[in-house]
Design a protein around this motif. Structure first.
Motif, PDB file in Angstrom:
ATOM      1  N   TYR A  74       0.823  -1.208   0.000  1.00 17.12           N
ATOM      2  CA  TYR A  74       0.000   0.000   0.000  1.00 17.12           C
ATOM      3  C   TYR A  74       0.860   1.262   0.000  1.00 17.12           C
ATOM      4  O   TYR A  74       0.581   2.198  -0.739  1.00 17.12           O
ATOM      5  CB  TYR A  74      -0.942  -0.002   1.203  1.00 17.12           C
ATOM      6  CG  TYR A  74      -1.677  -1.317   1.349  1.00 17.12           C
ATOM      7  CD1 TYR A  74      -2.414  -1.847   0.300  1.00 17.12           C
ATOM      8  CD2 TYR A  74      -1.610  -2.048   2.524  1.00 17.12           C
ATOM      9  CE1 TYR A  74      -3.072  -3.060   0.418  1.00 17.12           C
ATOM     10  CE2 TYR A  74      -2.274  -3.260   2.655  1.00 17.12           C
ATOM     11  CZ  TYR A  74      -2.998  -3.759   1.604  1.00 17.12           C
ATOM     12  OH  TYR A  74      -3.638  -4.956   1.720  1.00 17.12           O
ATOM     13  N   LYS A 127       2.114   2.026  -3.277  1.00 22.37           N
ATOM     14  CA  LYS A 127       1.003   2.261  -4.211  1.00 22.37           C
ATOM     15  C   LYS A 127       0.820   1.141  -5.237  1.00 22.37           C
ATOM     16  O   LYS A 127       0.206   1.344  -6.284  1.00 22.37           O
ATOM     17  CB  LYS A 127       1.139   3.621  -4.900  1.00 22.37           C
ATOM     18  CG  LYS A 127       1.094   4.779  -3.922  1.00 22.37           C
ATOM     19  CD  LYS A 127       1.300   6.096  -4.627  1.00 22.37           C
ATOM     20  CE  LYS A 127       1.255   7.275  -3.694  1.00 22.37           C
ATOM     21  NZ  LYS A 127       2.251   7.317  -2.656  1.00 22.37           N
ATOM     22  N   CYS A 164      -4.282  -0.871  -3.256  1.00 25.47           N
ATOM     23  CA  CYS A 164      -5.012  -0.024  -2.315  1.00 25.47           C
ATOM     24  C   CYS A 164      -5.614  -0.915  -1.234  1.00 25.47           C
ATOM     25  O   CYS A 164      -6.088  -2.017  -1.546  1.00 25.47           O
ATOM     26  CB  CYS A 164      -6.150   0.717  -3.022  1.00 25.47           C
ATOM     27  SG  CYS A 164      -5.585   2.060  -4.057  1.00 25.47           S
ATOM     28  N   TYR A 217       1.931   9.359   2.292  1.00 24.59           N
ATOM     29  CA  TYR A 217       0.902   8.314   2.383  1.00 24.59           C
ATOM     30  C   TYR A 217      -0.135   8.687   3.440  1.00 24.59           C
ATOM     31  O   TYR A 217      -1.332   8.531   3.227  1.00 24.59           O
ATOM     32  CB  TYR A 217       1.533   6.960   2.705  1.00 24.59           C
ATOM     33  CG  TYR A 217       0.525   5.843   2.732  1.00 24.59           C
ATOM     34  CD1 TYR A 217       0.073   5.260   1.557  1.00 24.59           C
ATOM     35  CD2 TYR A 217      -0.002   5.375   3.939  1.00 24.59           C
ATOM     36  CE1 TYR A 217      -0.872   4.243   1.569  1.00 24.59           C
ATOM     37  CE2 TYR A 217      -0.938   4.363   3.962  1.00 24.59           C
ATOM     38  CZ  TYR A 217      -1.376   3.796   2.778  1.00 24.59           C
ATOM     39  OH  TYR A 217      -2.326   2.794   2.799  1.00 24.59           O
ATOM     40  N   SER A 221      -2.372  11.351   2.000  1.00 20.64           N
ATOM     41  CA  SER A 221      -3.223  10.872   0.905  1.00 20.64           C
ATOM     42  C   SER A 221      -4.322   9.924   1.373  1.00 20.64           C
ATOM     43  O   SER A 221      -5.335   9.774   0.691  1.00 20.64           O
ATOM     44  CB  SER A 221      -2.377  10.185  -0.173  1.00 20.64           C
ATOM     45  OG  SER A 221      -1.916   8.924   0.267  1.00 20.64           O
ATOM     46  N   ARG A 252     -12.191   3.653  -2.685  1.00 21.85           N
ATOM     47  CA  ARG A 252     -10.977   3.876  -1.912  1.00 21.85           C
ATOM     48  C   ARG A 252     -11.330   4.237  -0.466  1.00 21.85           C
ATOM     49  O   ARG A 252     -12.182   5.091  -0.236  1.00 21.85           O
ATOM     50  CB  ARG A 252     -10.188   5.010  -2.555  1.00 21.85           C
ATOM     51  CG  ARG A 252      -8.819   5.138  -2.001  1.00 21.85           C
ATOM     52  CD  ARG A 252      -7.948   5.999  -2.881  1.00 21.85           C
ATOM     53  NE  ARG A 252      -6.778   6.321  -2.081  1.00 21.85           N
ATOM     54  CZ  ARG A 252      -6.090   7.418  -2.171  1.00 21.85           C
ATOM     55  NH1 ARG A 252      -6.398   8.311  -3.071  1.00 21.85           N
ATOM     56  NH2 ARG A 252      -5.063   7.630  -1.398  1.00 21.85           N
TER      57      ARG A 252
END
Length: 156
Positions: free
Chosen positions: A20, A23, A26, A48, A51, A122
């Motif tokens: 994760y 990237k 997810c 991270y 985000s 997400r």
């Protein structure tokens, strides 16, 4: 040489949370996102953390605040207390956790019930409600992953 994941899953970091953080994938559940965010704190990956924090909850100085926290804090272990499964069609999830840390030689913990929200396939961290500190029993396995009893490790 392989490294165990910071999140306490007992899996290799590269096949756990690094999927994760890098990237490549997810997180598919709130628990996976919680664990990966903990690992991001351990790896000082502020990008991270930002985000994966819901855009409506990000502070203007979030990066600076996270950088300060990361510089001062040594993360010792994560314990997932409750992470109810999310049913299909459900867009909100919860994870209760305790994260143990050391700041300048003083140990502490964050015990929180976190809320996660699913948007456009997400998961995001939305917010958390702080709870009273978890009381560890002397003969429990220590939170740090040493496999020692708490009384023989961080409970001294």
């Amino acid at each position: 040489m392989t490294q165990l994941c910071f999140c306490g899953s007992e899996m290799d970091f590269d096949t756990c949370c690094n999927l994760y953080l890098s990237k490549k994938e997810c997180p598919e559940t709130p628990e996976q996102l919680m664990r990966s965010r903990y690992s991001a704190f351990c790896k000082a990956d502020t990008d991270y953390l930002i985000s994966t924090h819901h855009p409506t909850r990000r502070a203007p100085d979030e990066k600076e605040s996270l950088d300060r926290t990361i510089l001062q804090t040594r993360w010792l272990g994560l314990r997932i207390i409750d992470a109810p499964a999310v049913r299909p069609g459900q867009s909100k999830g919860f994870v209760e956790f305790a994260a143990f840390y050391d700041v300048h030689g003083v140990q502490g913990q964050i015990h929180e019930n976190s809320t996660f929200i699913l948007e456009k396939s997400r998961w995001y961290y939305l917010d958390g409600r702080m709870l009273e500190p978890v009381t560890l029993k002397r003969n429990e396995v220590c939170f740090c992953g040493s496999a020692k009893k708490y009384k023989k490790c961080h409970g001294r």
